[in-house]
Enzyme design. Sequence first.
Site, short mmCIF file in Angstrom:
data_model
loop_
_atom_site.label_atom_id
_atom_site.label_comp_id
_atom_site.label_asym_id
_atom_site.label_seq_id
_atom_site.Cartn_x
_atom_site.Cartn_y
_atom_site.Cartn_z
N SER A 47 1.39 103.08 1.65
CA SER A 47 1.27 103.60 2.80
C SER A 47 -0.18 103.79 3.21
O SER A 47 -0.87 102.92 3.00
CB SER A 47 2.11 104.85 3.30
OG SER A 47 1.71 105.56 4.25
N ASP A 106 8.70 101.94 4.02
CA ASP A 106 7.49 102.77 3.42
C ASP A 106 7.61 102.83 1.92
O ASP A 106 8.68 103.22 1.25
CB ASP A 106 7.65 104.27 4.02
CG ASP A 106 6.46 105.15 3.63
OD1 ASP A 106 5.83 104.87 2.66
OD2 ASP A 106 6.70 106.27 4.03
#
Length: 255
Positions: A45, A165
Amino acid sequence: AKMTLLNLSFAACGFLGIYHLGVACALQKHGHKLLRSVKAFAGASAGALVATVLVTGPDKIEHCKEFTYSFAEEVRRQRLGAMTPGYDFMQKLREGMEQILPPNAHEIAGNCLHVSITHSKTGKNCIVSSFASREELIKVLLASSFVPVYAGINAVEYKGEKWIDGGITNSVPILPEGRTILISPFSGQLDICPEHDGLLNFNIKVMNQNIMLSKDNFIRLNQALFPPEQKKMEKLCQNGYNDAVRFLRKENWFH
């Protein structure tokens, strides 16, 4: 001089990526000896984004800070933050990457950058370290940053599969060879992180990160998704800088 093989891994942390940028500044200013020994960079991320900038365009750190501040400001202005209907979080993130990444970013990053992503169907983690094109690198980074619902509805497509993610399954990747220096804006059992000042020393594993169960960390988790005002963001950046300097001094890397 220590001749260990070193890697740097930046934890997933949403808008607290500003902390990572502070760390990156300190490493560039006082960590030359350390950076010279670093073989690979990893992240999930926001951590993957900062790792990418350190690999492909370390001179762009200031630009990244400005982008992060304006992005945070934009999200704060939305009625429901990033989740406001009609607000395109991922598009804004892509625009930032388009501005910041050099044309040959994917070539520089090959085998030296390791990005954590999560398969949206199976929930399996995957670490990607080769990129056929700049567009592919951008896609992998967008996938790594895609928090479902928060960042949108449609997962990111990469190589015909849908990905989300990387922080969900492996938020601070540890590479198999050498020592991986772990960096996180959450206090816990990491190399570069805020000092824990609570009474309880209780560690929990959150998304593969050993962090302290503390009031400060709860506040930080909230700030990761709902960025605080600019003054606070600047302070978080400074904290990253200071924590990195403290680490460099402690390990005799400070230059």
